[in-house]
Design a protein around this motif. Structure first.
Motif, mmCIF file in Angstrom:
data_model
loop_
_atom_site.group_PDB
_atom_site.id
_atom_site.type_symbol
_atom_site.label_atom_id
_atom_site.label_comp_id
_atom_site.label_asym_id
_atom_site.label_seq_id
_atom_site.Cartn_x
_atom_site.Cartn_y
_atom_site.Cartn_z
ATOM 1 N N UNK A 1 0.861 -1.179 0.000
ATOM 2 C CA UNK A 1 0.000 0.000 0.000
ATOM 3 C C UNK A 1 0.895 1.226 0.000
ATOM 4 N N UNK A 2 0.591 2.170 -0.896
ATOM 5 C CA UNK A 2 1.287 3.456 -0.946
ATOM 6 C C UNK A 2 0.231 4.548 -0.999
ATOM 7 N N UNK A 3 0.284 5.445 -0.040
ATOM 8 C CA UNK A 3 -0.716 6.508 -0.014
ATOM 9 C C UNK A 3 -0.476 7.497 -1.146
ATOM 10 N N UNK A 4 -1.566 8.111 -1.582
ATOM 11 C CA UNK A 4 -1.503 9.138 -2.624
ATOM 12 C C UNK A 4 -2.078 10.460 -2.139
ATOM 13 N N UNK B 1 -6.152 8.082 0.965
ATOM 14 C CA UNK B 1 -6.251 7.511 -0.375
ATOM 15 C C UNK B 1 -4.909 6.889 -0.730
ATOM 16 N N UNK B 2 -4.969 5.785 -1.482
ATOM 17 C CA UNK B 2 -3.722 5.155 -1.874
ATOM 18 C C UNK B 2 -3.941 4.044 -2.866
ATOM 19 N N UNK B 3 -2.832 3.433 -3.246
ATOM 20 C CA UNK B 3 -2.844 2.319 -4.189
ATOM 21 C C UNK B 3 -2.491 1.040 -3.448
ATOM 22 N N UNK B 4 -3.393 0.074 -3.531
ATOM 23 C CA UNK B 4 -3.201 -1.235 -2.924
ATOM 24 C C UNK B 4 -2.868 -2.220 -4.032
ATOM 25 N N UNK C 1 -7.670 2.712 -3.400
ATOM 26 C CA UNK C 1 -8.568 2.448 -2.277
ATOM 27 C C UNK C 1 -8.660 3.708 -1.424
ATOM 28 N N UNK C 2 -9.743 3.811 -0.709
ATOM 29 C CA UNK C 2 -9.930 4.884 0.258
ATOM 30 C C UNK C 2 -10.181 4.255 1.613
ATOM 31 N N UNK C 3 -9.392 4.682 2.580
ATOM 32 C CA UNK C 3 -9.490 4.154 3.936
ATOM 33 C C UNK C 3 -10.073 5.239 4.836
ATOM 34 N N UNK D 1 -13.421 -1.229 2.375
ATOM 35 C CA UNK D 1 -13.946 -2.439 1.730
ATOM 36 C C UNK D 1 -13.377 -2.516 0.328
ATOM 37 N N UNK D 2 -13.018 -3.728 -0.068
ATOM 38 C CA UNK D 2 -12.515 -3.950 -1.420
ATOM 39 C C UNK D 2 -13.246 -5.150 -2.035
ATOM 40 N N UNK D 3 -13.162 -5.236 -3.341
ATOM 41 C CA UNK D 3 -13.660 -6.394 -4.070
ATOM 42 C C UNK D 3 -12.471 -7.321 -4.303
ATOM 43 N N UNK D 4 -12.525 -8.540 -3.794
ATOM 44 C CA UNK D 4 -11.403 -9.462 -3.979
ATOM 45 C C UNK D 4 -11.176 -9.756 -5.456
ATOM 46 N N UNK D 5 -12.265 -9.794 -6.233
ATOM 47 C CA UNK D 5 -12.157 -10.091 -7.666
ATOM 48 C C UNK D 5 -11.359 -9.025 -8.410
ATOM 49 N N UNK D 6 -11.499 -7.756 -8.002
ATOM 50 C CA UNK D 6 -10.748 -6.676 -8.639
ATOM 51 C C UNK D 6 -9.245 -6.820 -8.439
ATOM 52 N N UNK D 7 -8.852 -7.593 -7.442
ATOM 53 C CA UNK D 7 -7.436 -7.795 -7.148
ATOM 54 C C UNK D 7 -6.939 -9.168 -7.606
ATOM 55 N N UNK D 8 -7.712 -9.828 -8.453
ATOM 56 C CA UNK D 8 -7.279 -11.099 -9.008
ATOM 57 C C UNK D 8 -7.513 -12.298 -8.124
ATOM 58 N N UNK D 9 -8.205 -12.106 -7.010
ATOM 59 C CA UNK D 9 -8.575 -13.228 -6.144
ATOM 60 C C UNK D 9 -10.003 -13.580 -6.551
#
Length: 180
Positions: A90-93, A105-108, A117-119, A143-151
């Motif tokens: 994770x790197x914040x933006x 805000x950052x990139x996961x 993602x927004x935390x 909250x994230x969608x696991x499918x969007x991350x290839x899971x």
């Protein structure tokens, strides 16, 4: 007593006093909860704390759902494929105020897939511990969608629905120490 100030400097996560946990719908009727046992993070705070940044890594293989068989399956190519993708990053933006709290805000990145993602972030204050270390605490959730991350494993149930839901709730309790 906690102060409501975040002093400039470099802060490192105290993993002993921090938790990165998650929950996901299971069999459409309950939630499985788990956590990651190994992670690292650095918080950089300039004079203007609203320009702060954070970088974090999570050891994907350190997942712990209190079920050895399930954890082994999650580490496999069906889910995280930790042999090929041993870390999440994770790197914040950016950060913005939202009432009394904040949005980080950052990139996961998970399994080679990077998404914004927004935390929702709460600053719990800072204090000096009995050993003279300056500590600061944060609570975050997203909250994230696991499918969007290839899971994207599909495990349909005979009566409809899926064994593992798509929405993952991530909860973070982070305690940082300021490096002098």
């Amino acid at each position: 007593m906690a102060e409501q100030e975040l002093k400039p400097g470099t802060w490192t996560i105290d993993a002993t006093h921090s938790v990165i946990g998650f929950s996901v719908r299971h069999m459409m009727v309950s939630k499985v909860r788990g956590r990651f046992e190994k992670f690292d993070a650095t918080l950089t705070v300039p004079e203007d704390p609203m320009r702060s940044s954070v970088e974090a890594t999570i050891d994907a293989g350190s997942i712990n759902t209190d079920s050895g068989d399930r954890d082994t399956h999650i580490r496999s190519a069906d889910f995280f494929d930790v042999e090929q993708n041993p870390q999440f990053t994770f790197r914040s933006t950016g950060i913005e105020a939202k009432g009394e709290d904040f949005v980080l805000k950052g990139d996961l990145s998970v399994k080679g897939n990077t998404r914004p993602v927004e935390i929702a972030l709460e600053f719990n204050g800072s204090t000096i511990d009995p050993y003279g270390m300056t500590r600061a605490g944060f609570t975050g959730t997203t909250q994230i969608s696991r499918k969007e991350f290839g899971v994207d494993i599909e495990m349909p149930m005979d009566g409809g629905g899926v064994v593992v839901g798509d929405r993952i709730t991530i909860d973070i309790d982070a305690e940082f120490t300021r490096q002098d």
